[in-house]
Design an enzyme around this catalytic site. Structure first.
Site, mmCIF file in Angstrom:
data_model
loop_
_atom_site.group_PDB
_atom_site.id
_atom_site.type_symbol
_atom_site.label_atom_id
_atom_site.label_comp_id
_atom_site.label_asym_id
_atom_site.label_seq_id
_atom_site.Cartn_x
_atom_site.Cartn_y
_atom_site.Cartn_z
ATOM 1 C CG ASP A 186 -1.743 1.162 1.428
ATOM 2 O OD1 ASP A 186 -2.290 1.628 0.421
ATOM 3 O OD2 ASP A 186 -1.858 1.660 2.554
ATOM 4 C CB THR A 201 -1.847 6.437 2.213
ATOM 5 O OG1 THR A 201 -1.953 7.023 0.930
ATOM 6 C CG2 THR A 201 -2.068 7.485 3.285
ATOM 7 C CG PHE A 253 -15.729 9.051 3.021
ATOM 8 C CD1 PHE A 253 -15.303 9.813 1.943
ATOM 9 C CD2 PHE A 253 -15.199 7.783 3.171
ATOM 10 C CE1 PHE A 253 -14.386 9.319 1.034
ATOM 11 C CE2 PHE A 253 -14.282 7.268 2.267
ATOM 12 C CZ PHE A 253 -13.878 8.053 1.202
ATOM 13 N NE ARG A 290 -3.716 11.616 1.694
ATOM 14 C CZ ARG A 290 -4.257 10.406 1.605
ATOM 15 N NH1 ARG A 290 -3.559 9.438 1.050
ATOM 16 N NH2 ARG A 290 -5.446 10.153 2.081
ATOM 17 N N GLY A 319 -5.056 3.619 -3.597
ATOM 18 C CA GLY A 319 -6.327 4.231 -3.995
ATOM 19 C C GLY A 319 -6.149 5.651 -4.488
ATOM 20 C CG ASP A 320 -3.250 8.597 -2.970
ATOM 21 O OD1 ASP A 320 -4.345 8.775 -2.429
ATOM 22 O OD2 ASP A 320 -2.171 8.899 -2.445
#
EC number: 7.6.2.1
Length: 1123
Positions: free
Chosen positions: A407, A409, A545, A599, A680-681
């Site tokens: 991953d 982050t 969210f 980000r 996921g960025d």
């Protein structure tokens, strides 16, 4: 009683209904049609066994192992037919292995029982019959009203009814559930929040309907119907109303809640993971070798049986004069006799399958796993966290990793966010000394504490400071929770923000520095201070969210009474729904921020008219009170609300890289391990971070498979990439894939996609959903090469990937502990991965690989002479060794040296392994357990066995007298001579394999040989009354009293081991591996350092002699004056 029995056996049927009805305080309706629902009690059971089922269940599990089951069959055969060896020879080792394993598993389960009893017996307070009653946690029932005080953990899943706060809220932490340390606010419904005393709760008439138990911690769908003055009021219930078992009450004196899920139906219990059994490559090899040896055993037994009957075809051998058959033996079935003889040979040779291999491997893995936890190089001082081993079964797999999936982050980065830049109304701004300054300008502007910002800038900062779920903690002298607004006027006191997302915390802290400070929320009110002026906003709705929408929103009523929606999220989730604002400029700025590795979040708003808001409010209420398909209905309403947005701007937050990430990735690359980053960025951010952390090199040719819209387009792009790689085969390639394109690639072009990926040095997958991460790992794991994969991550979104990979590693980060709880190993920082793999993985693999090969070798040495002996005793099934030696060979005489070797062996110093990652390649692809190596050890065992047997046979010769008094040796002396030579040889063979000697190696190696001699003298020197025969009496003493026997022992040992020494020296100097070269360099450096230290010591001696011979120095300052 019947239900209890069914529960114990696991046959209790599941709930039939999709929902459950809970009558608060268990006030059931009085009419006759009501059928009470059955719910679980509140006992937590994490144990595996009970007193009643431990023996049968444990035995069943142990005999599922092929080796254990095989030895059980052998033992039963020995009991049923007349076999050459006593049933004790296989029964005792089997009993030892089964008992040791049962004790280990029983002790572990006893600890679980102990922990369960502690939890189930904890005191709790329950409202019953109009008073507060103390009882034990296990006695709580669904529908009971439970009181929980400050800093206590919730004993059951509760729906909050009331708290000591006027607004009926409470703060909790869920650290033990998901590791998040921030304070979370939970709410009670308006109709129950006034019930703050036992008497009021007793008067409460309410029914609660909710979904059946579900493992999702963040999902709860229900409604409560409160009857007040004959009127029924229905309120929706969601996750914000549910207090989960295991969470802790904070900053609130006490709360009352109704139990909805108890015991093993609570969300915490449903999240207990039965880890899928991951099997290492070594274990698979071990099982293959066991089957090969089983084949050898069957071959030897069948051959011996056939040769026996071929030999007995002659009458003189079938029925010699000294051994006449009985009438029953003459008339018995030939087939039964053949089967009986075959089974007898099977029993005679059965020790070629090493039963103690499993227990030794298990002990090695269990004890060896402590070294990871004890390694101070894997200790992180700042967070005070040691490395953690959750599964010791995969230690050696750390030495076989070919692909690392990581991953970004929180794994490669610190997950500590710092606000850097923003875009407002198409203009880029930076923060300089706490001021918002347009790009290209300096901060030597007029003081902005008096002159306010422009309308657009102010609206943007207000949106950022209000659209979040941040909580505030104040340093207070008293114990009470305090009123957050009491600090509004004198807010110089210590104030700290807590957020589940580090991005939110960084943004709220940034707006505070710029003059718009979030003061806190109190019930339905949120307060901010704009340059010292307080403003109160009424919080009407929060649109939470979720991963599908990738945004969160709040609907507020401004101080002027206007209804406004503020929303923030990923640019792909906001920009398509914006209709006004500087959309194109902001999109360019977002891409620029991403290229810098920041980000990005986009902020927008929407102003509602009175009619629009009324429709929104009605739709939300209807969706939130739905019991069926609530998520789908809410998603539909959220889409209706979050449209026609006015774009306010975007933020850029920096997440700095962790220490030594670049060096770690480079070390892994040198070790032959390919690193894939799955994040996921967005595309640009991920590429920028990949370049900065060394995952992508500046010289690399970056290929892209992004924004593919159709299957055909994706396939064509993949073919183009494959062609480019073939054309530029000299250059290193890196591949970037996004989530949407990956879905298309995996749908029908897996083979082509894998071909492209395998030819790339580094792969980056961006915009990935959690399940996509797991799919990528599975795709590679199941490819024809079957590479060993490792996944590493720190968040709940990495759990599926961690569980899918062969080895899963959790980072003890800031995104909770779900990754750690579901991993096989846990470390505090990514940089520790290099030592975990290159050092610990290397050591564990070489240790267990040698352990497995050596076990098979020593058992071939042990049983082959038994097979050869049958050629000299007419296949009469006469045993070569005494039963005691057969029993103790694997248990006592040869067990400790290999166990100690497998715990401490180091082929190369750890510092060398870390500084030369290329050494990892020497052990890759399971090279030490390849068929070639296995064949070498097996043939070596057979060669040594032939040498033991025929060396001893040549010594004994034909009627040779080896005793001083002219007596000859008998068959037991011959067998003992073979056993003695064999035992010393196999122990010295392991000594030759040992590179790293400790005092424990010396103790067990020489101690095992000494113990054998002492035991044999003791065993053969006494007439034991409980033994049926005294075959071994005085045999060992006689053997040792013969000089010829001693000479034979020494000669045979030299004959066996000398070729092995020659081979080692030959290969070491003519065809050395990288590891052997490093060993020789290490030896040279240690020799030179010893020479230097000896030389300096001798110089020191000379100086002392000169000093002693010289006259005493003059006194005074001359002694210390510089020359």
């Amino acid at each position: 009683m019947l239900r209890w029995i069914r529960q114990q056996l696991g046959f209790d049927p599941p709930h039939q209904s999709d929902t459950r009805t809970v009558y608060i305080a268990n006030r059931f309706p009085q009419h006759g049609h009501y059928v009470p629902q059955r719910f679980a009690d509140n006992r937590i059971i994490s144990s595996k066994y009970t007193v009643w089922n431990f023996v049968p269940k444990n035995l069943f599990e142990q005999f599922r192992r092929i080796a254990n089951f095989y030895f059980l069959i052998i033992f039963l055969v020995q009991l049923m037919i007349d076999t050459p060896t006593s049933p004790v020879t296989s029964g005792l080792p089997l009993f030892f292995v089964i008992t040791v394993t049962a004790i280990k598993q029983g002790y572990e389960d006893w600890l679980r029982h102990k922990a369960d009893n502690e939890v189930n017996g904890a005191p709790v307070f329950v409202v019953r019959s109009g008073s507060l009653v103390q009882t034990r946690s296990k006695n709580i029932r669904v529908g009971d009203i439970v009181r929980v005080a400050k800093d206590e953990t919730f004993p059951v899943d509760l729906v909050l009814l009331s708290s000591d706060r006027a607004e009926g809220t409470c703060h909790i932490t869920t650290t033990s559930l998901d590791g998040e340390t921030n304070l979370k606010t939970h709410y009670s419904v308006p109709e129950t929040l006034v019930s703050q005393s036992v008497s009021r709760l007793e008067a409460l008439h309410a029914v609660l309907e909710c979904q059946q138990p579900d493992a999702d911690l963040y999902r709860f769908v229900g409604r409560i119907t409160v009857t007040q003055q004959g009127e029924e009021i229905v309120r929706p219930l969601g996750p914000e109303n549910l207090l989960l078992r295991g969470a802790r009450l904070k900053n609130t004196k006490e709360i009352f809640g109704v139990a909805v899920y108890t015991g093993m139906e609570s969300k915490m219990a449903l999240n207990y993971k039965c880890k899928s059994q991951k099997r290492s490559a070594v274990e698979k090899s071990m099982n293959t070798f066991l089957l090969i040896y089983l084949g050898i055993l069957l071959f030897e037994a069948i051959l011996s049986t056939i040769l026996k009957y071929a030999w007995q075809a002659e009458n003189k051998w079938d029925e010699p004069f000294y051994n006449q058959k009985t009438e029953q033996e003459r008339n018995s079935s030939q087939i039964l006799k053949f089967i009986s003889d075959f089974l007898a040979f099977l029993v005679l040779y059965n020790f070629i399958i090493p039963i103690s291999l499993y227990v030794t491997v298990e002990m090695q893995k269990f004890l060896g796993s402590f070294f990871i936890g004890w390694d101070l190089d894997l200790y992180h001082e700042e967070s005070d966290q040691m490395a953690q081993v959750n599964t010791s079964d995969l230690n050696e797999e750390l030495g076989q990793v070919e692909y690392v999936f990581t991953d970004k982050t929180g794994t490669l980065t610190e997950n500590e966010m710092l606000f850097r830049e923003c875009s407002i109304n198409g203009i880029k701004y930076q923060e300089i000394n706490g001021k918002l300054v347009p790009e290209g300008m300096t901060d030597d502007l007029p003081d902005r504490s008096v002159s306010p910002l422009s309308r657009e800038e102010l609206l943007f900062l207000k949106a950022v400071s209000l659209c979040h779920t941040v909580q505030i903690s104040y340093e207070q002298p008293g114990d009470g929770p305090g009123d957050p607004f009491s600090h509004a006027n004198g807010f110089s006191s210590q104030m700290e923000y807590y957020a589940s997302s580090p991005d939110e915390k960084a943004l709220v802290e940034a707006t505070k520095r710029m003059g718009v400070t979030f003061i806190g929320s109190h019930g339905e009110t949120m307060e901010i201070k704009t340059f010292g002026k307080p403003e109160k906003f009424k919080l009407l709705h929060v649109l939470e969210f979720d991963a599908n929408r990738r945004r969160m929103s709040v609907i507020l009523q401004t101080p002027t009474g206007e209804k406004v929606l503020f929303t923030k999220g990923a640019e792909s989730a906001i920009l398509p729904f914006t209709t006004s604002g500087e959309i194109n400029k902001t999109r360019v700025h977002v891409d620029e921020f991403a290229l810098k590795g920041l980000r990005t979040l986009v902020v927008a708003c929407r102003h509602f008219s009175v009619e629009e808001y009324e429709e929104v409010d009605q739709r939300l209420h209807k969706a939130r009170t739905a019991l069926q398909q609530r998520e789908e209905r809410l998603a539909e309403v959220f889409s209706f609300i979050e449209k026609d947005l006015e774009l306010l701007g975007a933020t850029g937050v920096e997440d700095k890289l962790q220490e030594k990430v670049q060096e770690t990735i480079e070390a892994l690359r040198l070790a032959g391990i390919k690193v894939w980053v799955l994040t996921g960025d967005k595309h640009e951010t991920a590429v920028s971070v990949s370049l900065s952390c060394g995952h992508f090199h500046r010289t690399m040719n970056i290929l892209e498979l992004v924004q593919q819209k159709s299957d055909n387009e994706c396939a064509e792009q993949l073919r183009q990439l494959a062609r480019r790689i073939k054309e530029d085969h000299v250059i290193q390639h890196g591949l970037v894939v996004d989530g949407a394109s990956l879905s298309l690639a995996l749908r029908g072009h897996e083979k082509l996609f894998m071909e492209v990926c395998k030819n790339c040095s580094a792969v980056l997958c961006c915009r990935m959903a959690p399940l996509q991460k797991a799919k990528v790992v599975r795709l590679l794991k199941t490819s024809p090469e079957k590479p060993i994969t490792l996944a590493i991550g720190d968040g709940a979104n990495d759990v599926s990937m961690i569980q899918e990979a062969h080895v899963g590693i959790g980072i003890m980060g800031k995104e909770g502990r779900q990754a750690v709880q579901n991993s096989d190993y846990a470390i505090a920082r990514f940089k520790f991965l290099s030592k975990l793999l290159l050092v610990h993985g290397h050591f564990y693999y070489i240790r267990i690989a040698t352990l497995v090969q050596y076990f098979f070798y020593k058992n071939v040495c042990f049983i082959t002479p038994q097979f050869l002996y049958q050629f000299f005793c007419l296949f009469s099934q006469q045993t070569l060794y005494d039963s005691v030696y057969l029993t103790l060979y694997n248990i006592c005489f040869t067990s400790l040296p290999i166990l100690v070797y497998s715990l401490f062996e180091q082929l190369v110093h750890p510092h060398v392994l870390q500084s030369k990652p290329v050494l990892y390649r020497d052990i890759s692809k399971n090279s030490l357990l390849s068929f070639k190596t296995f064949l070498y050890w097996t043939l070596l065992g057979f060669c040594h066995a032939f040498a033991f047997f025929f060396g001893s046979y040549i010594l004994m010769g034909e009627d040779t007298s080896l005793m001083g008094n002219g007596q000859m040796f008998g068959n037991w002396t011959f067998g003992t001579l073979v056993f003695t030579v064999m035992l010393i040889t196999v122990t010295l063979k392991l000594a030759l394999e040992t590179h790293f000697w400790t005092w424990m190696n010396h103790f067990v190696t020489w101690g095992s040989i000494a113990f054998y001699f002492i035991f044999s003298l003791f065993y053969g020197g006494i007439i034991w009354p409980f033994l049926h025969t005294q075959d071994m009496y005085f045999v060992f003493v006689q053997l040792l009293s013969s000089g010829s026997a001693w000479f034979a022992i020494i000669i045979i040992i030299i004959i066996c081991l000398f070729p092995d020494i020659i081979k080692k020296v030959f290969y070491r100097h003519l065809q050395p591996t990288s590891t052997q070269k490093s060993q020789m360099e290490e030896d040279k450096s240690s020799v030179s350092s010893e020479y230097d230290s000896a030389e300096s010591w001798s110089r020191g001696e000379d100086n002392w002699q000169l000093l002693a011979a010289s006259p005493p120095p003059a006194q005074g300052p001359a002694l210390c004056s510089p020359r």
